[in-house]
Design a protein around this motif. Sequence first.
Motif, short mmCIF file in Angstrom:
data_model
loop_
_atom_site.label_atom_id
_atom_site.label_comp_id
_atom_site.label_asym_id
_atom_site.label_seq_id
_atom_site.Cartn_x
_atom_site.Cartn_y
_atom_site.Cartn_z
N ALA A 156 0.83 -1.21 0.00
CA ALA A 156 0.00 0.00 0.00
C ALA A 156 0.86 1.26 0.00
N ILE A 157 1.91 1.28 0.81
CA ILE A 157 2.79 2.45 0.87
C ILE A 157 3.48 2.67 -0.48
N GLN A 158 3.97 1.60 -1.09
CA GLN A 158 4.64 1.73 -2.39
C GLN A 158 3.67 2.25 -3.46
N HIS A 159 2.44 1.78 -3.43
CA HIS A 159 1.42 2.23 -4.38
C HIS A 159 1.25 3.76 -4.26
N GLU A 160 1.15 4.25 -3.01
CA GLU A 160 0.94 5.69 -2.80
C GLU A 160 2.18 6.50 -3.17
N ILE A 161 3.36 6.01 -2.84
CA ILE A 161 4.59 6.73 -3.21
C ILE A 161 4.72 6.79 -4.73
N ASP A 162 4.33 5.71 -5.41
CA ASP A 162 4.32 5.74 -6.88
C ASP A 162 3.47 6.91 -7.38
N HIS A 163 2.29 7.12 -6.77
CA HIS A 163 1.44 8.25 -7.18
C HIS A 163 2.20 9.57 -7.08
N LEU A 164 3.01 9.74 -6.05
CA LEU A 164 3.75 10.99 -5.84
C LEU A 164 4.83 11.19 -6.90
N ASN A 165 5.21 10.09 -7.55
CA ASN A 165 6.20 10.13 -8.61
C ASN A 165 5.57 10.03 -10.00
N GLY A 166 4.26 10.17 -10.06
CA GLY A 166 3.56 10.13 -11.35
C GLY A 166 3.47 8.75 -11.97
N ILE A 167 3.66 7.71 -11.16
CA ILE A 167 3.63 6.33 -11.65
C ILE A 167 2.30 5.70 -11.27
N LEU A 168 1.61 5.15 -12.24
CA LEU A 168 0.30 4.54 -12.01
C LEU A 168 0.43 3.02 -11.91
N PHE A 169 -0.40 2.40 -11.07
CA PHE A 169 -0.30 0.96 -10.88
C PHE A 169 -0.54 0.20 -12.17
N THR A 170 -1.26 0.79 -13.10
CA THR A 170 -1.55 0.13 -14.37
C THR A 170 -0.26 -0.13 -15.17
N SER A 171 0.79 0.66 -14.91
CA SER A 171 2.06 0.44 -15.62
C SER A 171 2.81 -0.77 -15.07
N LYS A 172 2.35 -1.31 -13.94
CA LYS A 172 3.02 -2.45 -13.30
C LYS A 172 2.16 -3.71 -13.28
N VAL A 173 0.96 -3.63 -13.82
CA VAL A 173 0.05 -4.78 -13.80
C VAL A 173 0.57 -5.88 -14.74
N THR A 174 0.64 -7.10 -14.22
CA THR A 174 1.03 -8.24 -15.05
C THR A 174 -0.19 -8.99 -15.57
N ARG A 175 -1.32 -8.83 -14.86
CA ARG A 175 -2.56 -9.48 -15.27
C ARG A 175 -3.73 -8.72 -14.66
N TYR A 176 -4.70 -8.34 -15.48
CA TYR A 176 -5.89 -7.69 -14.95
C TYR A 176 -6.83 -8.74 -14.39
N MET A 177 -7.61 -8.34 -13.38
CA MET A 177 -8.46 -9.27 -12.65
C MET A 177 -9.90 -8.77 -12.60
N ASP A 178 -10.83 -9.73 -12.52
CA ASP A 178 -12.23 -9.40 -12.28
C ASP A 178 -12.40 -9.13 -10.78
N GLU A 179 -13.38 -8.30 -10.43
CA GLU A 179 -13.64 -8.00 -9.03
C GLU A 179 -13.92 -9.27 -8.23
#
Length: 161
Positions: free
Chosen positions: A129-152
């Motif tokens: 969770a912390i890494q996800h938020e720090i990525d936001h501060l650096n303009g990095i979106l989690f979608t750039s790191k997704v290896t596989r999209y998932m259904d809810e």
Amino acid sequence: MAVRKVVIYPADILEKNCDKVTKFDRRLIKILNDMYDTMIEFDGVGLAAPQIGLKQRIAIVDIDDELGTVELINPEVVEASGEQTGPEGCLSFPGLYGEVTRPNFIKVAAQNRKGKAFVLEAEGFLARAIQHEIDHLNGILFTSKVTRYMDEKELGGGEKE
């Protein structure tokens, strides 16, 4: 305290490097309090300032553990090790989830709401969770790191960050 509007992708601010916080005043405290209210209202476990339209290095995380709410001003990962892969979502990408691999352990240097420096060690879901938020501060979106999209329905109780 107030619930703020969450910035939804595509919005330019989500891909910008945020500015360092230099003033630790009542305005910052109000931002932190509003971020907490917004995160809770939208059922998230973390929120970064660009997600409410502010280009500042401010993030909060609360994974509902004994640590409570972690406020991170000007955070930087200073050490990382191990590996974990798991589901992530994001309040700025409603309904989108994906599998992301990140370090399992991190050490973060940051400041609190009064400007006092501290170091936090985190592992597992808190580290994610912390890494996800720090990525936001650096303009990095989690979608750039997704290896596989998932259904809810594949998530099984995963949280939005």
